[in-house]
Design an enzyme around this catalytic site. Structure first.
Site, PDB file in Angstrom:
ATOM      1  N   ASP A  91     150.676 -51.749  13.337  1.00 56.91           N
ATOM      2  CA  ASP A  91     152.048 -51.327  13.614  1.00 56.91           C
ATOM      3  C   ASP A  91     152.701 -50.638  12.427  1.00 56.91           C
ATOM      4  O   ASP A  91     153.906 -50.460  12.399  1.00 56.91           O
ATOM      5  CB  ASP A  91     152.902 -52.511  14.084  1.00 56.91           C
ATOM      6  CG  ASP A  91     153.022 -53.602  13.033  1.00 56.91           C
ATOM      7  OD1 ASP A  91     152.615 -53.375  11.889  1.00 56.91           O
ATOM      8  OD2 ASP A  91     153.524 -54.683  13.371  1.00 56.91           O
ATOM      9  N   CYS A  92     151.909 -50.265  11.431  1.00 56.90           N
ATOM     10  CA  CYS A  92     152.494 -49.584  10.280  1.00 56.90           C
ATOM     11  C   CYS A  92     151.421 -48.742   9.600  1.00 56.90           C
ATOM     12  O   CYS A  92     150.231 -48.917   9.838  1.00 56.90           O
ATOM     13  CB  CYS A  92     153.067 -50.589   9.286  1.00 56.90           C
ATOM     14  SG  CYS A  92     151.805 -51.669   8.617  1.00 56.90           S
TER      15      CYS A  92
ATOM     16  N   CYS B 259     148.727 -50.531   7.662  1.00 58.11           N
ATOM     17  CA  CYS B 259     147.588 -51.003   8.467  1.00 58.11           C
ATOM     18  C   CYS B 259     146.509 -49.930   8.499  1.00 58.11           C
ATOM     19  O   CYS B 259     145.314 -50.209   8.348  1.00 58.11           O
ATOM     20  CB  CYS B 259     148.039 -51.297   9.902  1.00 58.11           C
ATOM     21  SG  CYS B 259     149.347 -52.510  10.061  1.00 58.11           S
TER      22      CYS B 259
ATOM     23  N   CYS C 105     158.293 -52.498  -2.047  1.00 57.98           N
ATOM     24  CA  CYS C 105     157.305 -52.437  -0.965  1.00 57.98           C
ATOM     25  C   CYS C 105     157.278 -51.035  -0.367  1.00 57.98           C
ATOM     26  O   CYS C 105     158.326 -50.505   0.012  1.00 57.98           O
ATOM     27  CB  CYS C 105     157.638 -53.454   0.122  1.00 57.98           C
ATOM     28  SG  CYS C 105     157.304 -55.155  -0.345  1.00 57.98           S
TER      29      CYS C 105
ATOM     30  N   CYS D 198     156.310 -49.790   2.440  1.00 56.02           N
ATOM     31  CA  CYS D 198     156.224 -49.635   3.900  1.00 56.02           C
ATOM     32  C   CYS D 198     156.970 -48.408   4.401  1.00 56.02           C
ATOM     33  O   CYS D 198     156.411 -47.544   5.080  1.00 56.02           O
ATOM     34  CB  CYS D 198     156.788 -50.864   4.595  1.00 56.02           C
ATOM     35  SG  CYS D 198     155.675 -52.250   4.629  1.00 56.02           S
TER      36      CYS D 198
ATOM     37  N   ASP E 101     149.677 -11.225  22.476  1.00 54.94           N
ATOM     38  CA  ASP E 101     148.931 -10.412  23.422  1.00 54.94           C
ATOM     39  C   ASP E 101     149.878 -10.012  24.555  1.00 54.94           C
ATOM     40  O   ASP E 101     150.934 -10.626  24.733  1.00 54.94           O
ATOM     41  CB  ASP E 101     147.746 -11.224  23.959  1.00 54.94           C
ATOM     42  CG  ASP E 101     146.848 -10.401  24.865  1.00 54.94           C
ATOM     43  OD1 ASP E 101     146.721  -9.187  24.631  1.00 54.94           O
ATOM     44  OD2 ASP E 101     146.285 -10.976  25.811  1.00 54.94           O
TER      45      ASP E 101
ATOM     46  N   THR F  50     148.750  -8.942  28.222  1.00 52.32           N
ATOM     47  CA  THR F  50     148.328  -9.407  29.537  1.00 52.32           C
ATOM     48  C   THR F  50     148.092 -10.910  29.536  1.00 52.32           C
ATOM     49  O   THR F  50     147.299 -11.437  28.770  1.00 52.32           O
ATOM     50  CB  THR F  50     147.045  -8.688  29.970  1.00 52.32           C
ATOM     51  OG1 THR F  50     147.264  -7.273  29.904  1.00 52.32           O
ATOM     52  CG2 THR F  50     146.655  -9.077  31.388  1.00 52.32           C
TER      53      THR F  50
ATOM     54  N   ASP G 141     145.192 -15.404  25.041  1.00 49.67           N
ATOM     55  CA  ASP G 141     144.578 -16.192  26.107  1.00 49.67           C
ATOM     56  C   ASP G 141     143.373 -16.982  25.638  1.00 49.67           C
ATOM     57  O   ASP G 141     142.759 -17.704  26.410  1.00 49.67           O
ATOM     58  CB  ASP G 141     144.191 -15.301  27.290  1.00 49.67           C
ATOM     59  CG  ASP G 141     143.152 -14.246  26.904  1.00 49.67           C
ATOM     60  OD1 ASP G 141     142.579 -14.348  25.806  1.00 49.67           O
ATOM     61  OD2 ASP G 141     142.924 -13.332  27.705  1.00 49.67           O
TER      62      ASP G 141
ATOM     63  N   ASP H 116     163.893 -53.392   1.962  1.00 47.18           N
ATOM     64  CA  ASP H 116     162.573 -52.910   2.381  1.00 47.18           C
ATOM     65  C   ASP H 116     162.427 -52.917   3.895  1.00 47.18           C
ATOM     66  O   ASP H 116     162.083 -51.913   4.510  1.00 47.18           O
ATOM     67  CB  ASP H 116     161.488 -53.785   1.762  1.00 47.18           C
ATOM     68  CG  ASP H 116     160.118 -53.450   2.334  1.00 47.18           C
ATOM     69  OD1 ASP H 116     159.682 -52.298   2.154  1.00 47.18           O
ATOM     70  OD2 ASP H 116     159.509 -54.319   2.979  1.00 47.18           O
TER      71      ASP H 116
END
Length: 726
Positions: A16-17, A20, A379, A381, A423, A425, A620, A706
């Site tokens: 979740d961070c 990690c 920290c 984070c 481009d 076309t 394209d 933090d």
């Protein structure tokens, strides 16, 4: 053993961070025979490219040792959690349990084990206060026990990371600060700081889960079941099992279960869930449709053209997952900076704790307290997550609106684009000719169109298709033609209603019918407008003219104006003839370079770059491939085809010219968000560093600084998920 050539992909529970991500990347990269590691926080995935065979289970053991759950892609990590959630050793950030990190992976956040750990720590702290009131002599020990409830998993994670060569983690700072507070007698503060830390991480996990769910929500757009016609009856089958080539029935109000082509029926299709296009589009036989879009009006029969794993939504999700594993330059810089930042924080904290007492005779307890507070303030984070959170949100926001980018570097690079080469076309124009003018001589326009359509019935030539489409749109009858045949290089002939009818090029018509000067001027004016003119001759007399042109997209002018308003120069690069290209360019107000081969387009892009310009090339993805590759950012235009997704750096799913400007606007919004995040992260730390040193704030405000900065940065990045564009 895994093969060295094939990539290994895993789902990881509990991230979740950004710390990690760094921890998992660092640990797995140190394993033998690992060539490359990619971790996507937003998608909870780990991708490993082996340099040589890797023993089965090696990667899983390493990740689990850090406190995360892991399973091969396609499987679900136990509970969507990692070891923290199960009460084993944990991981970074005091993420007390794996699921808590990925709190939003499965079920509500309050049922995760990390939430349970946070609640337990909170209950222990309340109990410690009650013990302190009832038995003051035991108050200090009660707070030590309350602190240990939350700190033990954090310390275990710090040790696990240190053993794997990563001693400077959030857990390390947190453990030193909490134990140091106990050492100087600030046990109540130590226990409270640990609880605040867990609360902040729980909030961070919820935010990360919501960001992760935003792109995963795309998968829910595809219905689980589809109606298939078999032997005259309709049978419900799982959409995931639909084979290519089968015909499905889509009722009004139903979501389309697969990418396909309409074989029968006319209806309006709401493509907003996939492309962000707000206005439903009329669709009929031969038109392509996307999985997840909504059939509005009438029954459609659709021939499936892509299996579930390869439909538009699956490719979008896959592309975004891969993109989020590729770091932007700013993100890479922050990662490098954080490697030195955390040890630097430890050094500063140590100096603050030691220097004043040693050199100036200040009280040890006061300055050790301040040094511990600095560890919490420092920290990293919020700083580390400032960039990847915004990049992930930007990529997801773009994907949900049909703007696909292959990585954070592309998203970041679009910000500095100052020239866009397009481009003609299929990019500025629809890519298919339409009848723009019908000029009748001696009869009605409807009769001219009817006779021309009669000769072209059954032909697949683009001009024939345009004439037949106009006849259908105008509800003009198409009578049968006898003896219709092509005249090589000149046109087509036949008999319609007893009359000899010819549809010829202007050059061929000169020898078949007399043209007055006024008629020649009309033909010349149409040619000057970039239109191809066909001459209708009936029984040797001129009967009418039909002009055909590949018209500009409806939003082309507005899209180009949007780019110019943003300070971006535009130029058309086309292989079409100068007269046709010039006419379209004049209508759109864009500079034109015409009659170009693919290598000419590439050369012009390089010339623009040599002038110091940052160039995006839009095309394209096929004949523009050399120029797309040469440009600073190559953008493929059009309906999510394989070539559009594979050739360029970015793709515009539903082909709106305005979305070129939206890509640049999204990039600028994302980079602005990143700098806001960095300012918040470093600004709060600077303020609290100063107030801590002068004695205004202590441990509690330090951890709030933090955690608060981390939550603020994450929430600010999530604002990008609501980005709408123009």
């Amino acid at each position: 053993m895994s093969n060295a050539a094939e990539k290994l992909k895993f789902r990881v529970g509990g991230m979740d961070c950004a710390a990690c991500v760094s921890k998992i990347e660092g640990a797995v990269r140190r394993l033998p025979n690992v060539a490359e590691v990619g971790v996507s926080l937003a998608n909870g995935t780990l991708t490993v490219t082996p340099a040589a065979p890797i023993a089965s289970g090696t990667i899983e053991r390493e990740v689990k040792a850090l406190g995360y759950s892991i399973a091969p892609a396609g499987a679900t990590p136990a509970g969507g959690e990692h070891a923290h959630e199960r009460g084993d050793d944990g991981h970074d950030h005091g993420h007390g349990d794996g699921e808590a990190h990925g709190a939003a992976l499965d079920g509500p956040w309050w049922r995760t084990r990390k939430a349970g750990l946070t609640f337990a720590c909170g209950a222990a702290l309340v109990a410690a206060y009650l013990v302190g009131v009832a038995v003051p002599a035991f108050a200090q020990w009660a707070f030590v026990v309350a602190m240990a409830v939350g700190l033990v998993p954090v310390a275990q994670r710090a040790a696990a990371a240190a053993v794997r060569g990563m001693p400077f983690t959030i857990e390390t700072l947190m453990t030193i600060a909490a134990l140091g507070a106990v050492f100087i007698g600030a046990t109540e503060e130590a226990a409270t700081v640990v609880l605040l830390f867990l609360v902040g991480e729980l909030l961070e996990g919820v935010a990360a889960g919501r960001a992760r769910a935003s792109i995963k929500g795309l998968a829910a757009l595809v219905p689980k079941l589809a109606l298939v016609e078999r032997d005259g009856t309709q049978v419900e089958v799982p959409a995931a099992a639909l084979p290519v080539g089968v015909t499905i029935v889509v009722r009004p109000g139903d979501r389309i279960a697969a990418d396909g082509v309409i074989v029968d029926g006319h209806s309006e299709v709401n493509e907003a869930p996939v492309t962000g296009e707000s206005v439903p589009r009329p669709k009929g036989p031969g038109d392509s449709v996307f999985a997840g879009t909504i059939n509005a009006d009438a029954v459609l029969r659709v021939r499936v053209t892509a299996a579930a794993a390869d439909n538009t939504i699956a490719r979008v999700i896959r592309l975004v997952e891969e993109a989020q594993e590729r770091k932007a330059p700013t993100e890479r810089f922050i990662d490098r900076f954080s490697r030195y930042y955390t040890p630097g924080v430890l050094l500063v904290g140590a100096l603050v704790a030691v220097v004043p007492p040693l050199l100036f005779g200040q009280p040890w307890s006061e300055w050790i307290y301040k040094g511990l507070a600095i560890l919490l303030i420092g920290c990293p984070c919020a700083l580390v997550i400032s960039t990847p959170a915004a990049i992930a949100a930007g990529l997801s926001a773009g994907a949900r609106r049909g703007l696909l980018m292959k990585g954070g570097a592309v998203l970041e690079g679009l910000r500095s684009i100052d020239t866009v080469a397009l481009d003609k076309t299929g990019t500025l124009t629809e890519g298919k000719p339409v009848v723009t003018d019908i000029v009748a001589f001696g009869r009605s326009e409807a009769q001219v169109l009817s006779l021309a359509a009669a000769l072209e019935a059954g032909s697949s030539h683009p001009l024939a298709v345009a004439i037949l489409a106009r006849a259908k749109a105008d509800n003009v009858p198409v009578p049968p033609a006898a003896g219709a045949r092509a005249i090589n290089g000149k046109g087509v002939s036949g008999r319609v209603g007893g009359a000899d009818v010819l549809l010829l090029s202007t050059a061929a018509a000169e020898g078949r019918a007399a043209l007055a000067d006024a008629q020649r001027r009309q033909i010349g004016a149409l040619n000057d407008a970039g239109k191809t003119v066909s001459v209708l001759v009936v029984d040797g007399a001129l009967a009418g003219l039909l002009a055909v042109r590949d018209e500009a997209r409806a939003d082309a002018r507005a899209g180009l104006d949007q780019l110019r308003a943003a300070g971006v120069r535009t130029v058309m690069l086309t292989g079409d003839n100068a007269r046709t290209a010039g006419a379209i360019g004049a209508d759109l107000g864009i500079a034109v370079r015409a009659g170009l081969l693919p290598e000419d387009k590439q050369r012009i892009v390089r010339e623009l770059q040599a002038e110091g310009r940052r160039v995006a090339k839009v095309g394209d993805g096929i004949n523009d491939a050399p120029a797309l590759a040469a440009a600073d950012v190559g953008i493929a235009m059009g309906g999510g085809t394989d070539v559009a997704l594979e050739t360029a750096d970015a793709a515009i799913l539903h082909g709106r010219v305005a979305d070129i400007g939206n890509l640049i606007a999204l990039s600028r919004a994302t980079m602005g968000n990143i700098w806001q995040n960095i300012t918040v992260a470093l600004g709060l730390k600077a303020v609290f560093l100063l107030t801590t040193i002068i004695g205004v704030t202590g441990l509690w405000p330090a951890i709030l600084a933090d955690t608060g900065a981390t939550v603020l940065v994450t929430l600010n990045a999530m604002r990008l998920l609501g980005w709408k564009g123009r």
